[in-house]
Scaffold this active site. Structure first.
Site, PDB file in Angstrom:
ATOM      1  N   CYS A   1     -10.462  -3.033  -4.712  1.00 40.13           N
ATOM      2  CA  CYS A   1      -9.494  -4.067  -5.113  1.00 40.13           C
ATOM      3  C   CYS A   1     -10.198  -5.307  -5.655  1.00 40.13           C
ATOM      4  CB  CYS A   1      -8.592  -4.435  -3.945  1.00 40.13           C
ATOM      5  SG  CYS A   1      -7.348  -3.165  -3.621  1.00 40.13           S
TER       6      CYS A   1
ATOM      7  N   CYS B   1      -3.965   0.568  -2.643  1.00 37.84           N
ATOM      8  CA  CYS B   1      -3.828  -0.645  -1.836  1.00 37.84           C
ATOM      9  C   CYS B   1      -2.740  -1.566  -2.391  1.00 37.84           C
ATOM     10  CB  CYS B   1      -5.138  -1.421  -1.810  1.00 37.84           C
ATOM     11  SG  CYS B   1      -6.483  -0.581  -0.971  1.00 37.84           S
TER      12      CYS B   1
ATOM     13  N   ASN C   1       0.849  -1.200   0.000  1.00 37.43           N
ATOM     14  CA  ASN C   1       0.000   0.000   0.000  1.00 37.43           C
ATOM     15  C   ASN C   1       0.878   1.241   0.000  1.00 37.43           C
ATOM     16  OD1 ASN C   1       0.599  -0.872   2.685  1.00 37.43           O
ATOM     17  ND2 ASN C   1      -1.067   0.349   3.536  1.00 37.43           N
TER      18      ASN C   1
ATOM     19  N   GLU D   1      -2.849  -4.739  -3.051  1.00 35.86           N
ATOM     20  CA  GLU D   1      -3.303  -5.651  -4.105  1.00 35.86           C
ATOM     21  C   GLU D   1      -3.246  -4.966  -5.464  1.00 35.86           C
ATOM     22  OE1 GLU D   1      -4.697  -4.854  -1.268  1.00 35.86           O
ATOM     23  OE2 GLU D   1      -6.043  -6.395  -0.496  1.00 35.86           O
TER      24      GLU D   1
ATOM     25  N   CYS E   1     -10.344  -4.735  -0.114  1.00 40.12           N
ATOM     26  CA  CYS E   1     -11.443  -3.757  -0.134  1.00 40.12           C
ATOM     27  C   CYS E   1     -12.258  -3.918  -1.424  1.00 40.12           C
ATOM     28  CB  CYS E   1     -10.892  -2.339  -0.021  1.00 40.12           C
ATOM     29  SG  CYS E   1     -10.197  -1.679  -1.546  1.00 40.12           S
TER      30      CYS E   1
ATOM     31  N   GLU F   1       0.408   5.170   0.536  1.00 38.14           N
ATOM     32  CA  GLU F   1      -0.526   6.216   0.979  1.00 38.14           C
ATOM     33  C   GLU F   1      -0.072   7.591   0.488  1.00 38.14           C
ATOM     34  OE1 GLU F   1      -0.976   5.630   5.232  1.00 38.14           O
ATOM     35  OE2 GLU F   1      -2.185   3.826   4.878  1.00 38.14           O
TER      36      GLU F   1
HETATM   37  N1  THU Z   1      -5.219  -1.550   2.472  1.00 41.21           N
HETATM   38  C1  THU Z   1      -4.621  -2.360   1.551  1.00 41.21           C
HETATM   39  O1  THU Z   1      -3.555  -2.034   1.030  1.00 41.21           O
HETATM   40  N2  THU Z   1      -5.247  -3.524   1.241  1.00 41.21           N
HETATM   41  C2  THU Z   1      -6.330  -4.030   1.891  1.00 41.21           C
HETATM   42  O2  THU Z   1      -6.784  -5.127   1.576  1.00 41.21           O
HETATM   43  C3  THU Z   1      -6.937  -3.245   2.982  1.00 41.21           C
HETATM   44  C4  THU Z   1      -6.519  -1.833   3.052  1.00 41.21           C
HETATM   45  C5  THU Z   1      -4.509  -0.340   2.908  1.00 41.21           C
HETATM   46  C6  THU Z   1      -5.090   0.972   2.470  1.00 41.21           C
HETATM   47  C7  THU Z   1      -4.551   1.898   3.542  1.00 41.21           C
HETATM   48  O3  THU Z   1      -3.218   2.297   3.202  1.00 41.21           O
HETATM   49  C8  THU Z   1      -4.466   1.024   4.792  1.00 41.21           C
HETATM   50  O4  THU Z   1      -4.480  -0.308   4.312  1.00 41.21           O
HETATM   51  C9  THU Z   1      -5.617   1.243   5.754  1.00 41.21           C
HETATM   52  O5  THU Z   1      -6.840   1.130   5.138  1.00 41.21           O
END
Ligand code: THU
Length: 137
Positions: A94, A57, A46, A59, A91, A48
């Site tokens: 994704c 994310c 991920n 994935e 999510c 941000e």
């Molecule tokens: N996130 C992912 O990278 N994948 C997931 O399956 C769940 C959420 C990340 C997005 C954000 O940077 C952090 O997790 C919190 O939501």
């Protein structure tokens, strides 16, 4: 849940890649690993942003990295969420992107640790999938 060794190894790769996550805002690191037909693996984390809605994310990072290197076929996906206290599934956004590139039966393994791994499939994560006829892949 008994997980096949190749998916357990894929999960371990996802867990290792989570160390590279850029998550200074949520402090919630995620790593993803895609198994390719030739046995090689593409990872993603991920990423941000201080404009929160721009977060990508793990994935999707993995899928976009693979597609960017010319790969569009995947045998399995593993997701590691070491900062969670329970297995965190992909999510909604994704799931839509996963469904673009992976068939219904492709295994998806996710967990916060090896002890709590869950194995599911694309069709279970994203039922009633539609609109594939809009593309030719
Ligand atoms: N996130 C992912 O990278 N994948 C997931 O399956 C769940 C959420 C990340 C997005 C954000 O940077 C952090 O997790 C919190 O939501």
């Amino acid at each position: 849940m008994e997980i096949a060794i190749e998916y357990l190894n894929l999960y371990r790769t996802a867990l290792k890649s989570a160390e590279l996550a850029y998550a200074p805002y949520s402090k919630f690191r995620v790593g993803a690993a895609l198994l390719l037909a030739d046995g090689s693996v593409v990872t993603g984390v991920n990423v941000e942003n201080r404009s929160f809605g721009l977060t990508n994310c793990a994935e999707r990072s993995a899928i976009y990295a693979a597609v960017s290197s010319g790969v569009k076929e995947f045998k399995a996906l593993a997701i590691a969420t070491p900062d969670a206290e329970y297995p965190v599934s992909p999510c909604g956004a994704c799931r839509q992107v996963i469904s673009e590139f992976m068939d219904d039966s492709v295994p998806v393994v996710f967990g916060n640790s090896e002890k709590t791994l869950i194995q599911t499939s694309v069709s279970k994560l994203f039922p009633f999938d539609a609109l594939h006829e809009l593309s030719e892949h």
